[in-house]
Design a protein around this motif. Structure first.
Motif, PDB file in Angstrom:
ATOM      1  N   ASP A 114     -14.100  10.368 -42.092  1.00 43.94           N
ATOM      2  CA  ASP A 114     -12.825  10.875 -42.613  1.00 43.94           C
ATOM      3  C   ASP A 114     -11.796   9.752 -42.496  1.00 43.94           C
ATOM      4  N   LEU A 115     -11.353   9.238 -43.627  1.00 40.83           N
ATOM      5  CA  LEU A 115     -10.383   8.142 -43.662  1.00 40.83           C
ATOM      6  C   LEU A 115      -8.953   8.692 -43.666  1.00 40.83           C
ATOM      7  N   GLY A 116      -8.120   8.173 -42.757  1.00 40.94           N
ATOM      8  CA  GLY A 116      -6.743   8.655 -42.662  1.00 40.94           C
ATOM      9  C   GLY A 116      -6.717  10.055 -42.081  1.00 40.94           C
ATOM     10  N   THR A 117      -7.350  10.239 -40.934  1.00 40.22           N
ATOM     11  CA  THR A 117      -7.625  11.573 -40.406  1.00 40.22           C
ATOM     12  C   THR A 117      -6.381  12.350 -39.986  1.00 40.22           C
ATOM     13  N   GLY A 118      -5.279  11.677 -39.640  1.00 35.47           N
ATOM     14  CA  GLY A 118      -4.050  12.395 -39.264  1.00 35.47           C
ATOM     15  C   GLY A 118      -4.267  13.285 -38.051  1.00 35.47           C
ATOM     16  N   ASP A 166      -7.449   0.619 -40.127  1.00 38.11           N
ATOM     17  CA  ASP A 166      -6.764   0.628 -41.420  1.00 38.11           C
ATOM     18  C   ASP A 166      -7.839   0.751 -42.488  1.00 38.11           C
ATOM     19  N   TRP A 167      -8.084   1.979 -42.926  1.00 39.22           N
ATOM     20  CA  TRP A 167      -9.209   2.302 -43.795  1.00 39.22           C
ATOM     21  C   TRP A 167     -10.508   1.814 -43.159  1.00 39.22           C
ATOM     22  N   PHE A 168     -11.263   0.925 -43.797  1.00 39.38           N
ATOM     23  CA  PHE A 168     -12.583   0.520 -43.299  1.00 39.38           C
ATOM     24  C   PHE A 168     -12.539  -0.686 -42.353  1.00 39.38           C
ATOM     25  N   GLN A 169     -11.354  -1.175 -42.045  1.00 30.99           N
ATOM     26  CA  GLN A 169     -11.226  -2.460 -41.371  1.00 30.99           C
ATOM     27  C   GLN A 169     -12.023  -2.567 -40.073  1.00 30.99           C
ATOM     28  N   GLN A 177     -23.293   8.952 -44.932  1.00 27.04           N
ATOM     29  CA  GLN A 177     -23.813   9.778 -46.033  1.00 27.04           C
ATOM     30  C   GLN A 177     -22.665  10.464 -46.793  1.00 27.04           C
ATOM     31  N   LEU A 178     -21.520  10.572 -46.144  1.00 28.04           N
ATOM     32  CA  LEU A 178     -20.357  11.201 -46.777  1.00 28.04           C
ATOM     33  C   LEU A 178     -19.081  10.540 -46.279  1.00 28.04           C
ATOM     34  N   ILE A 179     -18.211  10.161 -47.213  1.00 26.08           N
ATOM     35  CA  ILE A 179     -16.874   9.672 -46.881  1.00 26.08           C
ATOM     36  C   ILE A 179     -15.870  10.589 -47.565  1.00 26.08           C
ATOM     37  N   VAL A 180     -14.913  11.087 -46.802  1.00 23.85           N
ATOM     38  CA  VAL A 180     -13.866  11.957 -47.346  1.00 23.85           C
ATOM     39  C   VAL A 180     -12.513  11.373 -46.991  1.00 23.85           C
ATOM     40  N   ALA A 222     -13.818   0.013 -52.109  1.00 20.41           N
ATOM     41  CA  ALA A 222     -14.442  -0.424 -50.858  1.00 20.41           C
ATOM     42  C   ALA A 222     -15.540   0.498 -50.354  1.00 20.41           C
ATOM     43  N   ALA A 223     -15.522   1.747 -50.757  1.00 21.59           N
ATOM     44  CA  ALA A 223     -16.442   2.736 -50.186  1.00 21.59           C
ATOM     45  C   ALA A 223     -17.921   2.399 -50.334  1.00 21.59           C
ATOM     46  N   PRO A 224     -18.382   1.890 -51.482  1.00 18.90           N
ATOM     47  CA  PRO A 224     -19.826   1.640 -51.614  1.00 18.90           C
ATOM     48  C   PRO A 224     -20.418   0.759 -50.527  1.00 18.90           C
ATOM     49  N   ALA A 225     -19.644  -0.169 -49.989  1.00 25.82           N
ATOM     50  CA  ALA A 225     -20.147  -1.033 -48.918  1.00 25.82           C
ATOM     51  C   ALA A 225     -20.379  -0.256 -47.625  1.00 25.82           C
ATOM     52  N   HIS A 226     -19.876   0.995 -47.583  1.00 29.02           N
ATOM     53  CA  HIS A 226     -20.010   1.817 -46.379  1.00 29.02           C
ATOM     54  C   HIS A 226     -20.726   3.127 -46.650  1.00 29.02           C
ATOM     55  N   LEU A 227     -21.319   3.257 -47.834  1.00 41.77           N
ATOM     56  CA  LEU A 227     -22.069   4.459 -48.165  1.00 41.77           C
ATOM     57  C   LEU A 227     -23.567   4.185 -48.116  1.00 41.77           C
ATOM     58  N   ALA A 228     -24.284   5.129 -47.547  1.00 37.89           N
ATOM     59  CA  ALA A 228     -25.741   5.055 -47.577  1.00 37.89           C
ATOM     60  C   ALA A 228     -26.219   5.390 -48.991  1.00 37.89           C
ATOM     61  N   GLU A 229     -27.482   5.088 -49.275  1.00 34.17           N
ATOM     62  CA  GLU A 229     -28.060   5.467 -50.565  1.00 34.17           C
ATOM     63  C   GLU A 229     -27.901   6.971 -50.780  1.00 34.17           C
TER      64      GLU A 229
END
Length: 277
Positions: A114-118, A166-169, A177-180, A222-229
């Motif tokens: 979860d990016l930017g979870t607050g 800061d996002w994926f930093q 498997q999931l990024i939201v 940027a997400a594809p570099a952190h997503l599984a197949e």
């Protein structure tokens, strides 16, 4: 002393269509009672510190301060979350994202980000529904991460990983498997920023450059570099941004791109499936 029913009449001084409900929430907060108590005991007399506190909160609400900041709490997906001005106030529209995520055919122990979870609302809701998921929430604001950690423990979900990034930093080499995400997506000049509760929420969590699309575009890129197949990316956005977010996803190479509407019938969440090129 003043009776409950008389105090609730003071709701007429509050702004917006939810005035009566706001007054009920504030009075219950001061009394430590459920809302049902107000209607069971309308003749109950309130005095002393409780009465003073209620009037003080009512005055602050009449000046536009969000009820959630006044009580320090907000319910989201059956979670009781602490909130403060360092984060956005969780909203029902975001439950659209949670509901979609829970429908996805993910592995039993899927890694989820979860990016930017607050407040941690999305991450904690997902972890509550799928205790075996390995859920991580990140936020660039230290105060937000501290708040999310409190909410995780308070809701019995201490296994959720919460950290500053800061996002994926701060996530080099990690795949999910999931990024939201519910990122900032409001245009800087949007007149709604000067209305209602939004006036009091952190501008950095609301506003993005490039007509509100800058952070959404960054995440899509940027997400594809952190997503599984066969990993999924789901993004909340403004109700008029659906077509542009779908285009961003398609241009980046996501497949099965689609948009879900919130309960008001407005386009609210777009996402797609990533298959390695």
């Amino acid at each position: 002393m003043t009776r409950v029913q008389e105090l609730l009449r003071d709701a007429r001084t509050l702004p917006g269509e939810s005035a009566i409900r706001d007054a009920e929430i504030l009075l219950c907060h001061c009394l430590g009672k459920p809302r049902s108590w107000l209607y069971t005991w309308p003749e109950a007399e309130i005095s002393g510190a409780d009465l003073e506190k209620y009037h003080a909160l009512l005055a602050r609400r009449s000046r536009g301060e969000p009820v959630a900041y006044l009580t320090g709490r907000r319910e989201f997906w059956s979670l009781d979350l602490r909130v403060n001005p360092s984060t956005l106030i969780p909203r029902p529209e975001t439950e659209t994202l949670v509901a979609w995520a829970l429908e996805l055919p993910l592995a039993a122990e899927a890694a989820v980000l979860d990016l930017g979870t607050g407040t941690g609302a999305i991450a904690l809701a997902l972890a509550q529904e799928n205790p075996r998921w390995q859920v991580t929430g990140v936020d660039r604001c230290d105060a937000a991460v501290e708040l999310a950690r409190h909410n995780a423990v308070a809701n019995g979900l201490p296994a959720v990983e919460l950290q500053c990034s800061d996002w994926f930093q701060q996530l080099p080499g990690r795949r999910f498997q999931l990024i939201v995400s519910n990122p900032p997506y409001i245009e800087a000049g949007d007149p709604h920023l000067s209305l209602g509760d939004v006036r009091h929420e952190p501008r950095s969590a609301l506003v993005a450059q490039d007509d509100g699309l800058a952070d959404l575009a960054h995440i899509v890129t940027a997400a594809p570099a952190h997503l599984a197949e066969d990993g999924w990316l789901l993004l909340e956005h403004g109700h008029e941004q659906g077509a542009r977010v779908r285009q961003l996803l398609q241009d980046r190479g996501f497949s099965g791109v689609q948009t879900r509407c919130d309960l008001a019938g407005l386009e609210r969440v777009s996402g797609g499936l990533w298959r390695a090129q």
